[in-house]
Design a protein around this motif. Sequence first.
Motif, mmCIF file in Angstrom:
data_model
loop_
_atom_site.group_PDB
_atom_site.id
_atom_site.type_symbol
_atom_site.label_atom_id
_atom_site.label_comp_id
_atom_site.label_asym_id
_atom_site.label_seq_id
_atom_site.Cartn_x
_atom_site.Cartn_y
_atom_site.Cartn_z
ATOM 1 N N LYS A 155 -10.141 10.598 2.623
ATOM 2 C CA LYS A 155 -9.569 11.094 3.884
ATOM 3 C C LYS A 155 -9.248 9.953 4.837
ATOM 4 C CE LYS A 155 -11.787 13.772 6.984
ATOM 5 N NZ LYS A 155 -12.579 14.906 7.434
ATOM 6 N N LYS A 156 -10.206 9.063 4.987
ATOM 7 C CA LYS A 156 -10.024 7.996 5.972
ATOM 8 C C LYS A 156 -8.910 7.010 5.575
ATOM 9 C CE LYS A 156 -12.725 5.711 9.375
ATOM 10 N NZ LYS A 156 -14.032 5.454 9.913
ATOM 11 N N PRO A 157 -8.969 6.440 4.354
ATOM 12 C CA PRO A 157 -7.858 5.542 3.998
ATOM 13 C C PRO A 157 -6.495 6.230 3.981
ATOM 14 C CG PRO A 157 -9.407 5.752 2.159
ATOM 15 C CD PRO A 157 -10.024 6.429 3.337
ATOM 16 N N LYS B 288 -3.416 15.938 -0.233
ATOM 17 C CA LYS B 288 -3.718 17.373 -0.108
ATOM 18 C C LYS B 288 -3.129 18.141 -1.301
ATOM 19 C CE LYS B 288 -4.030 17.652 4.890
ATOM 20 N NZ LYS B 288 -3.341 18.085 6.121
ATOM 21 N N SER B 289 -2.004 17.638 -1.820
ATOM 22 C CA SER B 289 -1.349 18.332 -2.943
ATOM 23 C C SER B 289 -2.104 18.130 -4.254
ATOM 24 C CB SER B 289 0.080 17.811 -3.119
ATOM 25 O OG SER B 289 0.773 17.933 -1.917
ATOM 26 N N VAL C 6 0.862 -1.182 0.000
ATOM 27 C CA VAL C 6 0.000 0.000 0.000
ATOM 28 C C VAL C 6 0.907 1.244 0.000
ATOM 29 C CG1 VAL C 6 -0.214 -0.014 2.526
ATOM 30 C CG2 VAL C 6 -1.974 1.058 1.183
ATOM 31 N N LEU D 199 -4.403 2.920 -2.283
ATOM 32 C CA LEU D 199 -4.922 2.963 -0.904
ATOM 33 C C LEU D 199 -6.005 1.913 -0.657
ATOM 34 C CD1 LEU D 199 -5.236 6.806 -0.251
ATOM 35 C CD2 LEU D 199 -3.704 5.241 0.885
ATOM 36 N N ARG D 200 -6.274 1.089 -1.641
ATOM 37 C CA ARG D 200 -7.312 0.056 -1.555
ATOM 38 C C ARG D 200 -8.670 0.666 -1.189
ATOM 39 N NH1 ARG D 200 -4.028 -4.293 -1.572
ATOM 40 N NH2 ARG D 200 -2.086 -3.922 -0.493
ATOM 41 N N ARG E 255 -0.798 7.093 9.243
ATOM 42 C CA ARG E 255 -0.531 6.680 10.620
ATOM 43 C C ARG E 255 0.202 5.342 10.694
ATOM 44 N NH1 ARG E 255 -0.722 10.965 12.343
ATOM 45 N NH2 ARG E 255 -2.346 11.999 13.520
ATOM 46 N N THR E 256 -0.020 4.473 9.712
ATOM 47 C CA THR E 256 0.586 3.144 9.791
ATOM 48 C C THR E 256 1.884 3.040 8.987
ATOM 49 O OG1 THR E 256 -0.933 2.459 8.053
ATOM 50 C CG2 THR E 256 -1.489 1.826 10.284
ATOM 51 N N ASN E 257 2.006 3.807 7.916
ATOM 52 C CA ASN E 257 3.225 3.731 7.101
ATOM 53 C C ASN E 257 4.052 5.010 7.159
ATOM 54 O OD1 ASN E 257 3.222 1.092 5.253
ATOM 55 N ND2 ASN E 257 1.153 1.729 5.709
ATOM 56 N N HIS F 169 -5.522 8.851 5.825
ATOM 57 C CA HIS F 169 -5.099 9.075 7.203
ATOM 58 C C HIS F 169 -4.607 7.769 7.817
ATOM 59 C CE1 HIS F 169 -5.332 10.444 11.382
ATOM 60 N NE2 HIS F 169 -5.151 11.639 10.855
ATOM 61 N N PHE F 170 -5.326 6.709 7.527
ATOM 62 C CA PHE F 170 -4.940 5.385 8.028
ATOM 63 C C PHE F 170 -3.545 5.020 7.509
ATOM 64 C CE2 PHE F 170 -5.241 1.355 9.716
ATOM 65 C CZ PHE F 170 -6.450 1.165 10.341
ATOM 66 N N TYR F 171 -3.352 5.269 6.237
ATOM 67 C CA TYR F 171 -2.052 4.955 5.622
ATOM 68 C C TYR F 171 -0.938 5.768 6.278
ATOM 69 C CZ TYR F 171 1.820 5.209 2.412
ATOM 70 O OH TYR F 171 3.093 5.203 1.900
#
Lengths: 297, 148
Positions: B109-111, B24-25, B18, B49-50, B117-119, B113-115
Amino acid sequence: MDVTAFIDRELAVVDYLFSVDKYEEAVPHLQNILQQNPVHPQALFFLALVYYGREQFEETRRLCVDALVNGFDKEGAYGVIAAAYEKEYRYPAAEEAYLQGLQANPNSAVLHADYARLMMVTGFWDKARALLNKAMELEPTNQNVINAMIDFSFAEMDEKKQREAIQSLMENGSDEIKKIVKLSLYHHFKGDYKQAREYAVQAFLMDPANRNLLALVEGCDYALHPLFLPRRLIGKLGGGAVVFLAIFTVLVLLAALNLDVILAIVFYSFVALVLYNWMVAPVLYHLIVRGKDPWTK
Amino acid sequence: MQEIDLYRPSLTKKWRPVKSFNIKSFILIAVFGGVIPFIILGTINARWLRAPGKDISLFVSAGLLLEAIKWLLFLQSSHGVIPVDYGPIHIGYRIACVFLFIYYYQLMKKPFHFYLRTNGVTETLVQPGVYLIALGLLIDFASFVFIL
């Protein structure tokens, strides 16, 4: 001295050294045990952890397999094998190790939580959520499970779950420093740098020799410093791209209205802001602040 | 909701790591490049981002609709059907691109943000961004040549 008693005494020393993070100092004691019993599963596993710390992952896995063959607990051994694969970004192999561990021990909350972390990193977020829920069902007070839950709730931006996980950490966490560091990170992610710094300083005062904690305090200082106020404001407005576009729109409007003087002022202010944010402020911070900071001397 | 088999391997041969640009850009690509480059980049990133296929389809449909409306207005303007010049249509199109970006941002936004925070690391957008904005400008130029 009796061999069993000798091994037990050495294992107790190793256990203590591991509990205070002195892994390298445990090596001679582990070698003593392995001289007496070359297939001692616990000693092999501890040695695997030492190699893991040295980032020699191939050796880590070999020792874990040896420990497994000689009857060591499958939950721990497969967990470390998987973690070693993860460190090398060999995620499919790590998954295979987790699944083998879970097959051998289907009620391991730690393996569920660690597997959930792997699923988070590889983009299978629904599966990560399901695995974490399963881990919470199995052992809701386990430190690893709570930590994984906190990380997941941060990633998912779920305020309710974040509060629940932090509450659970405060009630069940055993390591005070880790608790405080988590709280610091929690506030850092929320953008509350002041509170994050307070927790980071608390953690640093509890273990002043820890350079990572010092780096955490410095990270908060950096984010909080008045020199970076414009950067924080830009972040709150939606980031550099959004502000750039807004300024660009204003410039186009001013040009269309033939307000040349204001156009020039806005344009040069914008250029000055860009130069200040990305060139002047970091240099000034380095020259002025870090030079005076007693912790960095 | 589909039942997830927790103990079946997910990282099969089809699995790809992933990754993501900083979404944002994308506002710069949307405004300066237009809809087509934004759709290309947005779809690629959403797949990385799946993101659910439904969200990607909605975004692509909205983008194509916007592009179709722009062409329709350009053609009507060139034939004198509507008394509007190219300029206001062009400005309206760019503003609509900003709204399309906001829609995309809300979907991703959600995927994303998740990405993050994890990567934690995003891919650099400079090179693909420049190419795609150039492509957008080329499409704009071609459309003017075609209409005129």
